[in-house]
Scaffold this active site. Structure first.
Site, short mmCIF file in Angstrom:
data_model
loop_
_atom_site.label_atom_id
_atom_site.label_comp_id
_atom_site.label_asym_id
_atom_site.label_seq_id
_atom_site.Cartn_x
_atom_site.Cartn_y
_atom_site.Cartn_z
N ASP A 32 60.43 29.86 43.62
CA ASP A 32 59.54 29.46 42.53
C ASP A 32 58.94 28.08 42.78
O ASP A 32 59.59 27.06 42.55
CB ASP A 32 60.33 29.47 41.22
CG ASP A 32 59.48 29.02 40.04
OD1 ASP A 32 60.07 28.67 38.99
OD2 ASP A 32 58.24 29.03 40.17
N ASP A 217 51.72 28.55 42.01
CA ASP A 217 53.01 28.90 41.43
C ASP A 217 53.48 30.29 41.85
O ASP A 217 53.08 31.30 41.26
CB ASP A 217 52.90 28.83 39.90
CG ASP A 217 54.21 29.15 39.22
OD1 ASP A 217 54.22 29.32 38.01
OD2 ASP A 217 55.23 29.25 39.95
C1 LIG Z 1 53.83 25.25 34.09
C2 LIG Z 1 54.85 26.37 34.12
C3 LIG Z 1 54.46 27.40 35.18
C4 LIG Z 1 55.48 28.52 35.21
N1 LIG Z 1 56.80 27.96 35.47
C5 LIG Z 1 57.51 28.27 36.60
N2 LIG Z 1 56.92 28.96 37.56
N3 LIG Z 1 58.75 27.89 36.68
C6 LIG Z 1 57.25 26.97 34.51
C7 LIG Z 1 56.25 25.84 34.41
C1 LIG Z 2 59.45 31.26 36.58
C2 LIG Z 2 60.47 32.25 36.16
C3 LIG Z 2 60.14 32.80 34.80
C4 LIG Z 2 61.25 33.67 34.30
N1 LIG Z 2 61.68 34.68 35.26
C5 LIG Z 2 62.30 35.83 34.78
N2 LIG Z 2 62.44 36.00 33.47
N3 LIG Z 2 62.75 36.72 35.65
C6 LIG Z 2 61.60 34.43 36.70
C7 LIG Z 2 60.57 33.42 37.12
#
Ligand SMILES: CC1CCN(C(=N)N)CC1
Ligand SMILES: CC1CCN(C(=N)N)CC1
Length: 328
Positions: A32, A217
């Site tokens: 991520d 992202d």
């Molecule tokens: C700005 C947000 C983008 C989605 N996120 C993430 N991929 N962990 C959380 C922060």
């Molecule tokens: C950025 C994250 C958002 C939450 N996710 C999830 N519920 N499996 C994974 C990625």
């Protein structure tokens, strides 16, 4: 050194999983670039939460060391989250190895993570300033690995319904067409963030999107853009409607989808192929399809996996820049 792992999409390309080795134990993880915690399913979770998952057992690792008093707690935009304790261990991702990497052992995880049995945690690859460990913030795997990597980079080669790769320390020129185009990254919010103040649809004229920013992202499934882009794009798609029932823009699965061209850092234009913007049918009839491009308010757009399916992306932590090129 360098490291490379396969990036395997879940059904529907909802997320991409890659294996990492922690203290001799292998877990399939969601990489991520929008967060900065490396947290894992562990035997410290309630048994019910462990069901169906690879659970790290720190008592079985001869190199694990607990960090007394350290905890983490993270929540994501979709309401999911995890929390627990922290230690260090040797983490090896496809050959790139960090000794004493902070690994965050979940003692609680939200329901959506429990039910997603393909994923056993996240490898955060954004900037370490976003790491949630308290009282002492910890560094990401990439930050710790950088000094020993042949080049201070990692690359994402994510493919629509096909296996791709994440690579550390090397840029494989066979994986993209043409030349990489580079842009500066704005690190103030801790994301791989850049300006994106114009866009165009298909062969149409460039449209302004003043003050707009975006992040690269890998942890977000779709491509989330503001109203200017959503309206500009879907006004060119016959039958596109904002479908409140389904929760976003849908269109006939037979629609011809134009490419979306977005400015990156004022330096270059990235192409998101129309074919990649057809995300999935909304039901078994296959008549109506859900858009891979959906709305987000504000001016921080989230260029998720839909954008990565059309572009090979290089993240350069050495000079805080980012590059893209069409996949090879
Ligand atoms: C700005 C947000 C983008 C989605 N996120 C993430 N991929 N962990 C959380 C922060
Ligand atoms: C950025 C994250 C958002 C939450 N996710 C999830 N519920 N499996 C994974 C990625």
């Amino acid at each position: 050194g360098t490291g490379i792992v396969a990036a395997t999409p879940e059904r529907g390309d909802v997320e991409y999983l890659a294996p990492i080795n922690i203290g001799g134990q292998t877990l399939n993880m969601d990489f991520d670039s929008g967060s900065s915690d490396l947290w894992i399913f562990s035997t410290n979770l309630p048994a019910a939460s462990q069901t169906g998952h690879q659970n790290f057992d720190s008592t079985k690792s001869t190199t694990f060391k607990a960090i007394t008093g350290a905890t983490f707690s993270i929540s994501y935009g979709d309401g999911s989250g995890a929390a627990g304790m922290v230690g260090t261990d040797t983490v090896n991702i496809g050959g790139a190895t960090v000794t004493n990497q902070a690994v965050e052992l979940a003692t609680t995880v939200s329901a959506s993570f429990v039910s997603d049995t393909n994923s056993n945690g996240l490898v955060g690859l954004a900037y370490s300033k976003l790491n949630t460990v308290k009282p002492t913030q910890q560094k990401t795997f990439f930050d710790n690995a950088m000094p020993t990597l042949a080049q201070p980079v990692f690359t994402a080669d994510l493919r629509k319904a096909a296996v791709g790769s994440y690579e550390f320390g090397n840029i494989d020129a066979t994986k993209f067409n043409g030349s990489l185009q580079w842009a500066a990254v704005n690190t103030t919010q801790g994301f791989w963030q850049f300006s994106s103040t114009k866009f165009s649809v298909g062969t149409g004229a460039a449209m302004a999107n003043p003050g707009n920013q975006a992040i690269a992202d890998t942890g977000t499934t779709l491509m989330l853009a503001n109203a200017a882009v959503i309206n500009g794009y879907y006004s060119q798609v016959q039958g596109a409607v904002n479908n409140a029932t389904v929760g976003g823009v849908t269109f006939p699965c037979s629609a011809t989808l134009p490419d979306l061209n977005v400015d990156v850092g004022g330096n270059f234009n990235a192409v998101v192929r129309g074919d990649d913007i057809n995300f999935a049918p909304v039901d078994a009839t296959g008549q109506t399809c859900f858009g891979g491009l959906q709305a987000i308010s504000g001016n921080l757009q989230i260029f998720g996996d839909i954008m990565f399916k059309s572009n090979f992306v290089v993240f350069n932590g050495g000079n805080n820049s980012l590059a893209m090129a069409p996949h090879g």
